[in-house]
Scaffold this motif. Structure first.
Motif, short mmCIF file in Angstrom:
data_model
loop_
_atom_site.label_atom_id
_atom_site.label_comp_id
_atom_site.label_asym_id
_atom_site.label_seq_id
_atom_site.Cartn_x
_atom_site.Cartn_y
_atom_site.Cartn_z
N LEU A 174 0.82 -1.20 0.00
CA LEU A 174 0.00 0.00 0.00
C LEU A 174 0.86 1.26 0.00
CD1 LEU A 174 -2.87 -0.89 2.51
CD2 LEU A 174 -3.04 -0.65 0.03
N HIS A 175 1.93 1.25 0.77
CA HIS A 175 2.81 2.43 0.82
C HIS A 175 3.40 2.72 -0.55
CE1 HIS A 175 5.78 5.25 2.55
NE2 HIS A 175 6.57 4.77 1.61
N LEU A 176 3.93 1.69 -1.19
CA LEU A 176 4.58 1.90 -2.48
C LEU A 176 3.58 2.38 -3.53
CD1 LEU A 176 7.06 1.69 -4.28
CD2 LEU A 176 6.51 -0.71 -4.67
N THR A 177 2.43 1.72 -3.62
CA THR A 177 1.48 2.07 -4.68
C THR A 177 0.78 3.39 -4.41
OG1 THR A 177 -0.20 0.71 -3.57
CG2 THR A 177 1.08 -0.32 -5.32
N MET A 178 0.35 3.63 -3.17
CA MET A 178 -0.38 4.86 -2.87
C MET A 178 0.50 6.09 -3.02
SD MET A 178 -3.51 3.95 -2.26
CE MET A 178 -3.24 2.77 -3.59
N VAL A 179 1.72 6.03 -2.49
CA VAL A 179 2.63 7.18 -2.61
C VAL A 179 3.01 7.39 -4.07
CG1 VAL A 179 4.87 8.11 -1.94
CG2 VAL A 179 3.49 6.90 -0.26
N LEU A 180 3.26 6.30 -4.79
CA LEU A 180 3.65 6.43 -6.20
C LEU A 180 2.52 7.03 -7.03
CD1 LEU A 180 5.79 5.89 -8.34
CD2 LEU A 180 4.83 3.60 -8.63
N PHE A 181 1.30 6.56 -6.84
CA PHE A 181 0.18 7.05 -7.64
C PHE A 181 -0.04 8.55 -7.43
CE2 PHE A 181 -2.02 2.63 -7.64
CZ PHE A 181 -1.12 2.22 -8.60
N THR A 182 -0.04 8.97 -6.16
CA THR A 182 -0.36 10.37 -5.88
C THR A 182 0.84 11.29 -6.05
OG1 THR A 182 -0.04 9.86 -3.53
CG2 THR A 182 -2.30 9.94 -4.36
N SER A 183 2.05 10.74 -6.00
CA SER A 183 3.23 11.60 -6.14
C SER A 183 3.32 12.22 -7.53
CB SER A 183 4.51 10.81 -5.84
OG SER A 183 4.71 9.79 -6.81
#
Length: 358
Positions: A174-183
């Motif tokens: 979740l950390h990798l995908t959520m931060v990547l998507f919104t970054s």
């Protein structure tokens, strides 16, 4: 050669102008060497423990003092009995419970019987193996061959690694995908020219930020469902707690990760820079959260830094709910840091964002 040198010179000048990339060239190796060399320690010390001493004699108190002097455990609580020790283990307040029965003195004189019992949180195999060293402690007046304590492992008696890894892996994914998507959310708007359209609308900055993250909350919950299904189907990971509690904990963590991603998005100028910063935040999160290495084995300063990281609190939440069967109300101390992190970084992202092309 002149053409090759010209291209190489151009690339060097471009790197010098790209301050973020130049900083990553220096920052990533420094961060890795500091984390791996200083903060990561597999020789776990000072495991949180509680004692239920029903004997309450000078020799039983000496035994407790010897256990703490070994630096294997750190006595933080006292309990009325084994039932309360089990409740503390379920709530994640301790990792080891030491129970000394009423007939302790008689057990000391009988070399065939253990003098007490160890209740060990087995969800982390490293912590369990270190805690079992207490069974070999010396005790005056007792022959040493049999174990000093009877060790009882809770939650993962089969010592299966997926039981420890998979619940925490939910947070890592979740950390990798959520931060990547919104970054890359704001950066993508700027690169595609959509930001010009947003400037002409009455949408406020905070409305834009919240609107950006709402779809990803649903995506994150879909990912949690997928991971849970695969973990049970392929790895037979138990779900001892309420699935609804896990989903609620996931929402809090997803919001914190999305707020971090939006802040990264306001810092980056290109999508490549956004990805670089995402990787830069991912590294300390995975190393200092207790996912790969026991949290108790880190130096105190590293633990303070780890407490700021949202993944640390979600690892405790997911392992507590899935492995120990704890209720969300028992783990409320891990929720407030996630909410505080979300609020702080949403404010930072909103203040940094300006509906202007420059």
């Amino acid at each position: 050669m002149r053409r090759l040198l010209a291209i190489a010179g151009k690339e060097v000048r471009q790197l010098k102008r790209d301050r973020l990339t130049f900083g990553m060239i220096v920052g990533v190796p420094l961060l890795q060497i500091l984390l791996f060399g200083y903060a990561i320690d597999l020789d776990v010390r000072n495991i949180s423990a509680a004692v239920a001493d029903h004997a309450n004699t000078s020799l039983s108190r000496q035994l407790v003092a010897s256990a703490e002097a070994s630096q294997i455990v750190r006595i933080t609580r006292s309990a009325s009995g084994p039932e309360e020790l089990e409740a503390m283990l379920d709530a994640g307040e301790i990792d080891v419970g030491i129970y000394i029965p009423h007939d302790f003195e008689r057990r000391v004189m009988d070399p065939t019987r253990p003098v007490g019992q160890l209740l060990i949180n087995g969800s982390d195999p490293t912590v369990e193996s270190i805690a079992r060293r207490l069974t070999q402690m010396p005790l005056p007046g007792r022959a040493q061959p049999p174990p000093l304590f009877e060790a009882r492992t809770y939650y993962n008696p089969e010592h299966r690694s997926p039981v420890n890894i998979v619940p925490a892996l939910i947070g890592v994914i979740l950390h990798l995908t959520m931060v990547l998507f919104t970054s890359i959310a704001i950066v993508r708007e700027r690169e595609r020219g959509n930001l010009e359209l947003l400037i002409t609308t009455p949408v406020k900055s905070w409305e834009l930020m919240l609107g950006k993250i709402i779809p990803y909350v649903i995506i994150g919950l879909i990912q949690v469902t997928l991971i849970l299904w695969v973990s049970q189907w392929l790895f037979d990971v138990p779900v001892r707690g309420q699935v609804l509690d896990l989903y609620l904990a996931s929402v809090f963590f997803i919001l914190a990760a999305l707020a971090l991603g939006l802040t990264v998005s306001t810092l980056a100028k290109t999508q490549f820079q956004a990805i670089q910063l995402t990787v830069f935040t991912f590294l300390p999160s995975i190393l200092l959260s207790g996912f790969m290495f026991p949290f108790e084995g880190m130096p105190r300063v590293a633990q303070w830094l780890g407490e700021v990281i949202p993944l640390t609190h979600f690892v405790r939440l997911s392992r507590g709910i899935l492995v120990r069967g704890a209720e969300l109300s028992e783990l409320h101390a891990e929720i407030w840091p996630l909410l505080a992190f979300f609020a702080a970084f949403m404010v930072i992202a909103t203040l940094r964002f300006s509906k202007r092309l420059d």
